[in-house]
Design a protein around this motif. Sequence first.
Motif, PDB file in Angstrom:
ATOM      1  N   VAL A 130      34.217  54.079  40.383  1.00  0.00           N
ATOM      2  CA  VAL A 130      34.346  54.338  38.948  1.00  0.00           C
ATOM      3  C   VAL A 130      35.330  55.476  38.679  1.00  0.00           C
ATOM      4  CG1 VAL A 130      33.104  55.007  36.857  1.00  0.00           C
ATOM      5  CG2 VAL A 130      32.016  53.478  38.525  1.00  0.00           C
ATOM      6  N   ALA A 131      35.223  56.561  39.461  1.00  0.00           N
ATOM      7  CA  ALA A 131      36.141  57.693  39.279  1.00  0.00           C
ATOM      8  C   ALA A 131      37.578  57.279  39.594  1.00  0.00           C
ATOM      9  CB  ALA A 131      35.720  58.857  40.173  1.00  0.00           C
ATOM     10  N   GLY A 132      37.752  56.414  40.596  1.00  0.00           N
ATOM     11  CA  GLY A 132      39.089  55.935  40.935  1.00  0.00           C
ATOM     12  C   GLY A 132      39.711  55.147  39.793  1.00  0.00           C
ATOM     13  N   ILE A 137      43.555  54.812  35.175  1.00  0.00           N
ATOM     14  CA  ILE A 137      43.802  54.678  33.736  1.00  0.00           C
ATOM     15  C   ILE A 137      44.498  55.920  33.193  1.00  0.00           C
ATOM     16  CG2 ILE A 137      42.656  54.571  31.497  1.00  0.00           C
ATOM     17  CD1 ILE A 137      40.542  52.794  32.808  1.00  0.00           C
ATOM     18  N   LEU A 138      44.049  57.090  33.605  1.00  0.00           N
ATOM     19  CA  LEU A 138      44.688  58.330  33.155  1.00  0.00           C
ATOM     20  C   LEU A 138      46.140  58.397  33.608  1.00  0.00           C
ATOM     21  CD1 LEU A 138      44.523  61.116  31.834  1.00  0.00           C
ATOM     22  CD2 LEU A 138      43.655  62.022  34.012  1.00  0.00           C
ATOM     23  N   LEU A 139      46.397  58.030  34.860  1.00  0.00           N
ATOM     24  CA  LEU A 139      47.769  58.030  35.375  1.00  0.00           C
ATOM     25  C   LEU A 139      48.632  57.028  34.616  1.00  0.00           C
ATOM     26  CD1 LEU A 139      49.723  59.102  37.554  1.00  0.00           C
ATOM     27  CD2 LEU A 139      48.946  57.226  39.027  1.00  0.00           C
ATOM     28  N   PHE A 141      48.206  55.982  31.549  1.00  0.00           N
ATOM     29  CA  PHE A 141      48.452  56.489  30.206  1.00  0.00           C
ATOM     30  C   PHE A 141      49.531  57.577  30.208  1.00  0.00           C
ATOM     31  CE2 PHE A 141      47.521  59.555  26.797  1.00  0.00           C
ATOM     32  CZ  PHE A 141      47.627  58.729  25.693  1.00  0.00           C
ATOM     33  N   LEU A 142      49.501  58.452  31.216  1.00  0.00           N
ATOM     34  CA  LEU A 142      50.499  59.527  31.284  1.00  0.00           C
ATOM     35  C   LEU A 142      51.895  58.973  31.528  1.00  0.00           C
ATOM     36  CD1 LEU A 142      48.516  62.181  33.374  1.00  0.00           C
ATOM     37  CD2 LEU A 142      48.970  62.202  30.911  1.00  0.00           C
ATOM     38  N   ILE A 143      51.989  57.895  32.294  1.00  0.00           N
ATOM     39  CA  ILE A 143      53.297  57.319  32.612  1.00  0.00           C
ATOM     40  C   ILE A 143      53.781  56.373  31.519  1.00  0.00           C
ATOM     41  CG2 ILE A 143      54.549  55.838  34.239  1.00  0.00           C
ATOM     42  CD1 ILE A 143      52.762  56.920  36.446  1.00  0.00           C
ATOM     43  N   ARG A 144      52.927  55.465  31.094  1.00  0.00           N
ATOM     44  CA  ARG A 144      53.331  54.406  30.149  1.00  0.00           C
ATOM     45  C   ARG A 144      53.068  54.789  28.708  1.00  0.00           C
ATOM     46  NH1 ARG A 144      54.898  51.173  26.960  1.00  0.00           N
ATOM     47  NH2 ARG A 144      55.010  48.897  27.180  1.00  0.00           N
ATOM     48  N   GLY A 145      52.008  55.563  28.488  1.00  0.00           N
ATOM     49  CA  GLY A 145      51.640  55.890  27.120  1.00  0.00           C
ATOM     50  C   GLY A 145      50.964  54.713  26.439  1.00  0.00           C
TER      51      GLY A 145
END
Length: 398
Positions: A130-132, A137-139, A141-145
């Motif tokens: 789950v943490a992975g 998802i966070l990565l 969002f930071l890259i693609r937005g």
Amino acid sequence: MRLIQYLLVSIFLTGAAWAQETSEPTADERTSTGGATTLEDILARQRGETVDNSYRSENTGQGNAEGLLGQLGTRGVASDSDVYRALRYGSADVTVSSHGPADSVLIQDGGMWWLTFRTGPLREYGTYIVAGMLGIILLFFLIRGKIRIDGEKTGRTVTRFNGFERFGHWLFAGSFLILGVTGLLTLYGRDFLIPVFGKEGFAALAQGCKWLHNNLAWAFMLGLIIVTVNWIAHNIPNRVDLKWLAAGGGLFTKNSHPPAKKFNAGQKIIFWACILLGVSISLSGLSLLFPFEMPLFAKTFQIANATGIPQMMGLNLPEQMSPQEEMQYAQVWHVMVAYVFIAIIVAHIYLGSVGMEGAFDAMGTGEVEEQWAREHHSLWLEEVQEKEAGKTATSPAE
């Protein structure tokens, strides 16, 4: 000189302790205790080492009657320890006043592996899953937005899902979210919530979670049926899906919108994952709700062993199980599937809400911006527009 004497004595005691800790209990040592626990067994457990319990499981007083004649105790020719071991390892001849399917099992030693696995590797690796997914998802969002509508909005909407489709989706999704939260609270609660709420407070919370989990399972299964009936025909893979996958769904590049029908390849993968995982987790859940009427794993292991695959992998799957063992296997499988399910749904929630502009409207109001439909489901939009044009052409002129 005194300092030297102290050092010599310390070295001697340390060496003796080391020799004692590293020594294996010999047959003579075991005999000297009458087959009971030795000092080395106790020290090994304190060091966290695995201790061979065969000296207990194979010494339950059965077949040792002649040696015990003349030493009758409160249990006849078997000592209290022998009786306990026989109960623990399932060799005792037990008679009980009630006649339930599991009443004769007073001590189930095999449950210790389940407890150790449930509170150890199962939670540890499930947390990693789950943490992975949250990290991915966070990565992303930071890259693609946020994925926004590239073209100019038309101001016109298209009906994507009708009321019954949305009802089935939210019944399935809403019940799953509550089941996931209550399940995680049950799994982690003793370690993290007792320090916060205390034992009595956590007991009330755990009881409420249990009630919700057991009863909302029926809503989840009903939602699963509705979702399957509504959308299975739209989720059959086709060649268009290969093109969508080859283009990465346009998720990683702007102004890239591969064609798709009502559901693209990514949504189809999530759909089939939800169906397969939903059926599996429902079956294991039913087995837990009705352990004596619906045992699953003994029969499943019989079928698996017949294929010869477990033996090739060095596994020896049990084919005879007590109701307690059935529940333990069902609970472990239930949680394993739940972790994977939660990870997939977390990704789905992200893309269906904050991750993509206009996506939530599909399940919120059922209406989507026409330009959004053109960019993400162009083939489906063409089908809808053709049907509307056909209706207009066949309707009588005023």
